[in-house]
Structure formats: structure tokens, C-alpha cells
Design a protein around this motif. Structure first.
Motif, PDB file in Angstrom:
ATOM      1  N   PRO A  84      -2.607  15.707   2.172  1.00  0.00           N
ATOM      2  CA  PRO A  84      -1.553  16.790   2.691  1.00  0.00           C
ATOM      3  C   PRO A  84      -2.401  17.806   3.472  1.00  0.00           C
ATOM      4  O   PRO A  84      -1.549  18.435   4.488  1.00  0.00           O
ATOM      5  CB  PRO A  84      -0.956  17.139   1.247  1.00  0.00           C
ATOM      6  CG  PRO A  84      -1.254  16.371   0.354  1.00  0.00           C
ATOM      7  CD  PRO A  84      -2.492  15.412   0.741  1.00  0.00           C
ATOM      8  N   LYS A  85      -3.525  18.215   3.271  1.00  0.00           N
ATOM      9  CA  LYS A  85      -4.050  19.100   4.174  1.00  0.00           C
ATOM     10  C   LYS A  85      -4.579  18.702   5.368  1.00  0.00           C
ATOM     11  O   LYS A  85      -4.430  19.616   6.424  1.00  0.00           O
ATOM     12  CB  LYS A  85      -5.726  19.362   3.271  1.00  0.00           C
ATOM     13  CG  LYS A  85      -6.699  20.626   4.068  1.00  0.00           C
ATOM     14  CD  LYS A  85      -7.531  20.961   3.298  1.00  0.00           C
ATOM     15  CE  LYS A  85      -8.514  21.951   4.093  1.00  0.00           C
ATOM     16  NZ  LYS A  85      -8.550  22.039   5.238  1.00  0.00           N
ATOM     17  N   LEU A 104      -1.176  19.028   7.386  1.00  0.00           N
ATOM     18  CA  LEU A 104      -0.929  20.435   7.575  1.00  0.00           C
ATOM     19  C   LEU A 104      -1.620  21.376   8.535  1.00  0.00           C
ATOM     20  O   LEU A 104      -1.314  21.999   9.241  1.00  0.00           O
ATOM     21  CB  LEU A 104      -0.808  21.254   6.111  1.00  0.00           C
ATOM     22  CG  LEU A 104       0.232  21.036   5.050  1.00  0.00           C
ATOM     23  CD1 LEU A 104      -0.021  21.591   3.588  1.00  0.00           C
ATOM     24  CD2 LEU A 104       1.652  21.337   5.590  1.00  0.00           C
ATOM     25  N   LEU A 125       4.538  14.518   2.762  1.00  0.00           N
ATOM     26  CA  LEU A 125       3.202  14.737   2.307  1.00  0.00           C
ATOM     27  C   LEU A 125       2.886  14.059   0.938  1.00  0.00           C
ATOM     28  O   LEU A 125       3.427  13.872   0.016  1.00  0.00           O
ATOM     29  CB  LEU A 125       2.740  16.413   1.655  1.00  0.00           C
ATOM     30  CG  LEU A 125       3.350  17.390   3.006  1.00  0.00           C
ATOM     31  CD1 LEU A 125       3.185  18.748   2.390  1.00  0.00           C
ATOM     32  CD2 LEU A 125       2.259  17.348   3.940  1.00  0.00           C
ATOM     33  N   GLN A 146       0.217  22.330  -5.949  1.00  0.00           N
ATOM     34  CA  GLN A 146       0.149  23.047  -4.900  1.00  0.00           C
ATOM     35  C   GLN A 146       1.290  23.064  -4.103  1.00  0.00           C
ATOM     36  O   GLN A 146       1.111  23.843  -2.733  1.00  0.00           O
ATOM     37  CB  GLN A 146      -1.028  22.319  -3.788  1.00  0.00           C
ATOM     38  CG  GLN A 146      -2.418  22.455  -4.659  1.00  0.00           C
ATOM     39  CD  GLN A 146      -3.617  22.003  -3.900  1.00  0.00           C
ATOM     40  OE1 GLN A 146      -3.529  21.907  -2.697  1.00  0.00           O
ATOM     41  NE2 GLN A 146      -4.505  21.221  -4.535  1.00  0.00           N
ATOM     42  N   THR A 168       2.088  26.756  -2.604  1.00  0.00           N
ATOM     43  CA  THR A 168       1.096  26.949  -1.754  1.00  0.00           C
ATOM     44  C   THR A 168       1.560  26.396  -0.230  1.00  0.00           C
ATOM     45  O   THR A 168       1.530  27.121   0.750  1.00  0.00           O
ATOM     46  CB  THR A 168      -0.182  26.764  -2.045  1.00  0.00           C
ATOM     47  OG1 THR A 168      -0.265  27.179  -3.537  1.00  0.00           O
ATOM     48  CG2 THR A 168      -1.212  27.649  -1.299  1.00  0.00           C
ATOM     49  N   TRP A 169       1.812  25.193  -0.275  1.00  0.00           N
ATOM     50  CA  TRP A 169       2.204  24.457   0.955  1.00  0.00           C
ATOM     51  C   TRP A 169       3.438  25.042   1.546  1.00  0.00           C
ATOM     52  O   TRP A 169       3.394  25.159   2.774  1.00  0.00           O
ATOM     53  CB  TRP A 169       2.572  23.006   0.789  1.00  0.00           C
ATOM     54  CG  TRP A 169       1.284  22.340   0.283  1.00  0.00           C
ATOM     55  CD1 TRP A 169      -0.221  22.620   0.270  1.00  0.00           C
ATOM     56  CD2 TRP A 169       1.196  21.182  -0.509  1.00  0.00           C
ATOM     57  NE1 TRP A 169      -0.929  21.773  -0.017  1.00  0.00           N
ATOM     58  CE2 TRP A 169      -0.310  20.784  -0.852  1.00  0.00           C
ATOM     59  CE3 TRP A 169       2.399  20.195  -0.913  1.00  0.00           C
ATOM     60  CZ2 TRP A 169      -0.568  19.470  -1.401  1.00  0.00           C
ATOM     61  CZ3 TRP A 169       1.855  18.899  -1.476  1.00  0.00           C
ATOM     62  CH2 TRP A 169       0.427  18.917  -1.788  1.00  0.00           C
ATOM     63  N   ARG A 206       2.431  28.267   3.270  1.00  0.00           N
ATOM     64  CA  ARG A 206       1.664  28.223   4.305  1.00  0.00           C
ATOM     65  C   ARG A 206       2.548  27.862   5.442  1.00  0.00           C
ATOM     66  O   ARG A 206       2.606  28.438   6.760  1.00  0.00           O
ATOM     67  CB  ARG A 206       0.749  26.933   4.214  1.00  0.00           C
ATOM     68  CG  ARG A 206      -0.203  26.968   5.345  1.00  0.00           C
ATOM     69  CD  ARG A 206      -1.309  25.880   4.932  1.00  0.00           C
ATOM     70  NE  ARG A 206      -2.143  25.564   6.308  1.00  0.00           N
ATOM     71  CZ  ARG A 206      -3.003  24.557   6.570  1.00  0.00           C
ATOM     72  NH1 ARG A 206      -3.394  23.763   5.441  1.00  0.00           N
ATOM     73  NH2 ARG A 206      -3.470  24.447   7.480  1.00  0.00           N
TER      74      ARG A 206
END
Ligand SMILES: C[S@@+](CC[C@H](N)C(=O)[O-])C[C@H]1O[C@@H](n2cnc3c(N)ncnc32)[C@H](O)[C@@H]1O
Length: 363
Positions: A281-282, A285, A306, A316, A319-320, A323
């Protein structure tokens, strides 16, 4: 023949989810309030004990990421004969007014995406055959309208049904089991067709004919096909090969590279961005952030898959979402779609006006 037995279990709520997502679902519900306790659970099915004063009018967690459908539990029925089970169901419902009957099987790792299995349909027919004479006929496993109350009968185990009810509010809650489903069209080159189709239905993003959309992770091409079938012009970015039939479509362009390799100014040509790359996912993103925050890129809405490479990544999700909001997408929602795997779909819009208003359709 064994007699049926039923247990009243108010105040309880039930939720169904993808098999394996139970811990993520329980953690999500725990964030709602410490007074809600997880109770009986099986893969794909979880019940929760609610505080005694939990308002009856409050829908239980309507915007959950991991619940496919939720509702108030009326109790369970244990039986080895459908006919006697049916009478127990109507006893539990008492005089509650309902507009629809949804009967479906909980998700197990081996079960098909469509929870309305032939067995579930047959049991639904039996329930209707035993409808008390003072009740109006009910549609079985049809898509409900917003505001209608649905009687849910979840086949948890053979001879064990959980009965509940909920009011249809958002799009998935109108479908049996909260699963937005259709058969895979014959021309689809991958099951990702269904995933994109369901994501469009759920999110209501107004991606319409003539719009230009870029897809990161497009090969072999099922999700691009779902967009092409809407009349969308699609550019697929993927280092892997696209299916020949997708390549041959006049509204499709393939850029054989990774998402981060295309010059960012090239993204000024697109209104929508969808991503389905099999990376962490990071990584997705980071790539999308680089694109949508580049000056002059007018991308108004996103549909991002994701991958939850481990289930603990579920923690998380908030948080995603934050963001993505920080990039200027004010309306962001997430959901684990039944047609996807161990992953979530995030829909993001710059403005709410980018949401299509319309009825859910089966095709
Ligand atoms: C799950 S498949 C995509 C399925 C596709 N959406 C469909 O409808 O058939 C994941 C794809 O992501 C691609 N991929 C992985 N990393 C990528 C990246 N950095 N940029 C673009 N595509 C990537 C892979 O080559 C693979 O084809």
C-alpha cells in the motif's frame, strides 16, 4: 426428525465479512465504543453484544470497511428440517414490518463470491412458503430501495441460521449479504472486471462515457474492460502484457512501464485515476501522491486497490484515508469488496458532486 430450537439474542448486532477478516472487523468495531463486545463468531460471520441502551434507530456501523452487511440480530434457529426452521424464523420476526427477505450463505474461504447460493435460494423459498397468512408477500433476494427494511437469514452452518434485520441505507446494504454482484461477462479477460464493476457501483463515482481514465496496474485488463464498457477512454500503465482483446479496443492505450516511470505532467490528460498494482500500500500511495499533487494534474477522483499483504495492515486504514484527504480529496471512503481478495478499495473525490445519483443495477 429433531425439533427446532431458537434463542432470542437481543440486543445483539451481526456482521458478515470476508472469511479471514474477522479480527480486522472486530478491531474496527472496538474503535466505535468500548461497550460493544464481540460474541459468537465464525469465519465470515461475527455477532456483537450491544449496550442495553444502544438506540434502536442507530444503524450498526453502516460505513464499516470490513463488514459486508450489518444489522440487528433477532436470534438463531437450529434445525434439521427447513419447514420447521421456517416457522421458527417467523416466530422470531414477530410483528416487525419488513419489505424484503434476503437469504444467503456466510463467506468461507472456499465459497463463491455470490452469497446467494442455490441452497440459500431454496431455503428462502421455503421461508416464503411458510409466510404467516397475515403478512404481505415479500420479494426474495432482490435489491431493496433505500429506507426499506430487510429481513436477513444468514446460513451460518448446515441447520444453523442467524436471523436479523437492517434498513437499506448505503448501496451495499441494499444487496443480499451486502455483496454487489453480477455474473462475469463472457468477454471479460480477468475477474478484476467484477471488482471494478462493483467498485463503481459502491463508490458511485461519476466516471462517464468520454472521460479519460488512467489505470496503474492494468494487465491483463479486466478492470480496464469494465471502464471501456462504460464508454470511458482508458490508458493502462503496466510493465506486464495486456490481453490482445483489450489492446485491440480503440479506446484503450497501453504504456508498458511502471506508474512512477511516466513523466508526471503526462497525467494532466486524465480526470480519473484507478490503481490495482500488486505492490505494498505504501508504494501505491507514494506513487499516487506524486501524481495527484503535481501542478496542473486535474484528477478529480480515485479508486485505489490497496493490498493487505498481512492482515495487521488493516489498522493503518484510517491513516491512509487521512493521507489521501491531505491531497485535497475531501470525500474518502474505504471498503473491502467481496469481489476482491485480501485488499481494500478506497474511493476518493475532490467534491461530492462527483458522485452519481442513481439506482443500483444488477448489470
Ligand atoms: C492484480 S494485477 C492487475 C489486474 C488488472 N487490474 C486487471 O484488471 O486485470 C497487478 C498488476 O500490477 C502490475 N504492477 C506491479 N507494479 C506496478 C507498478 N509499479 N506500476 C504499474 N503496474 C504495476 C503488475 O504487473 C500486475 O499486472
Amino acid at each position: 426428525m429433531k425439533t427446532c430450537e431458537s434463542e432470542s439474542s437481543n440486543p445483539f448486532a451481526f456482521a458478515t465479512c470476508q472469511a479471514g477478516a474477522e479480527i480486522a472487523l472486530k478491531a474496527e468495531v472496538a474503535r466505535l465504543g468500548s461497550d460493544i463486545r464481540a460474541a459468537f463468531s465464525r469465519p465470515g460471520f461475527v455477532t456483537f453484544k450491544l449496550p442495553a441502551d444502544y438506540p434502536l434507530s442507530n444503524p450498526f456501523h453502516p460505513n464499516s470497511v470490513f463488514a459486508q452487511t450489518t444489522g440487528r440480530s433477532l436470534g438463531s434457529v437450529h434445525c434439521d428440517a427447513t419447514t420447521s426452521g421456517a416457522n421458527q424464523v417467523w416466530n422470531l420476526v414477530q410483528n416487525q414490518r419488513v419489505h424484503h427477505l434476503h437469504t444467503w450463505q456466510r463467506n468461507t474461504r472456499k465459497s463463491p463470491v455470490n452469497p446467494v447460493t442455490p441452497l440459500a435460494s431454496a431455503i428462502g423459498q421455503q421461508l416464503l412458503a411458510h409466510l404467516p397468512s397475515d403478512r404481505a408477500p415479500l420479494p426474495l433476494n432482490q435489491i431493496a430501495q433505500r429506507g426499506q427494511r430487510i429481513l436477513d437469514c444468514v446460513l451460518v452452518e448446515p441447520g444453523e441460521w442467524w436471523i436479523g434485520s437492517h434498513v437499506a441505507n448505503n448501496v451495499p446494504s441494499r444487496w443480499p449479504g451486502g455483496v454487489i454482484h453480477r455474473e462475469l461477462p463472457a468477454h471479460a479477460v480477468s475477474r478484476a472486471y467484477l471488482k471494478m464493476w462493483a467498485a463503481l457501483q459502491w463508490s458511485g463515482l461519476s466516471i462517464t462515457a468520454g472521460d479519460r481514465c488512467v489505470e496503474l496496474g492494468s494487465a491483463p485488463g479486466g478492470s480496464s474492460q469494465a471502464l471501456l464498457d462504460r464508454g470511458v477512454q482508458v490508458t493502462g500503465i503496466d510493465p506486464a502484457d495486456m490481453d490482445e482483446t483489450v489492446l485491440a479496443h480503440p479506446d484503450f492505450t497501453h504504456l508498458k512501464m511502471r506508474g512512477a516511470e511516466l513523466k508526471r505532467r503526462a497525467f494532466r490528460a486524465f480526470r480519473w485515476l484507478v490503481a490495482d498494482a500488486n505492490v505494498a500500500p505504501k508504494h501505491t500511495l507514494d506513487t499516487v501522491e506524486q501524481i495527484v499533487t503535481y501542478p496542473g494534474v486535474p484528477i478529480r477522483g480515485l479508486l485505489l486497490t490497496l493490498k493487505l499483504l498481512q492482515w495487521n495492515l488493516a489498522a493503518q486504514v484510517p491513516t491512509w484515508i487521512e493521507r489521501i484527504r491531505s491531497w485535497g480529496y475531501r470525500h474518502v471512503r474505504a471498503r473491502q469488496l467481496a469481489s476482491g481478495g485480501q485488499e481494500i478499495c478506497i474511493a476518493a473525490m475532490r467534491h461530492r458532486s462527483l458522485k452519481r445519483i442513481g439506482n443500483a443495477r444488477r448489470s
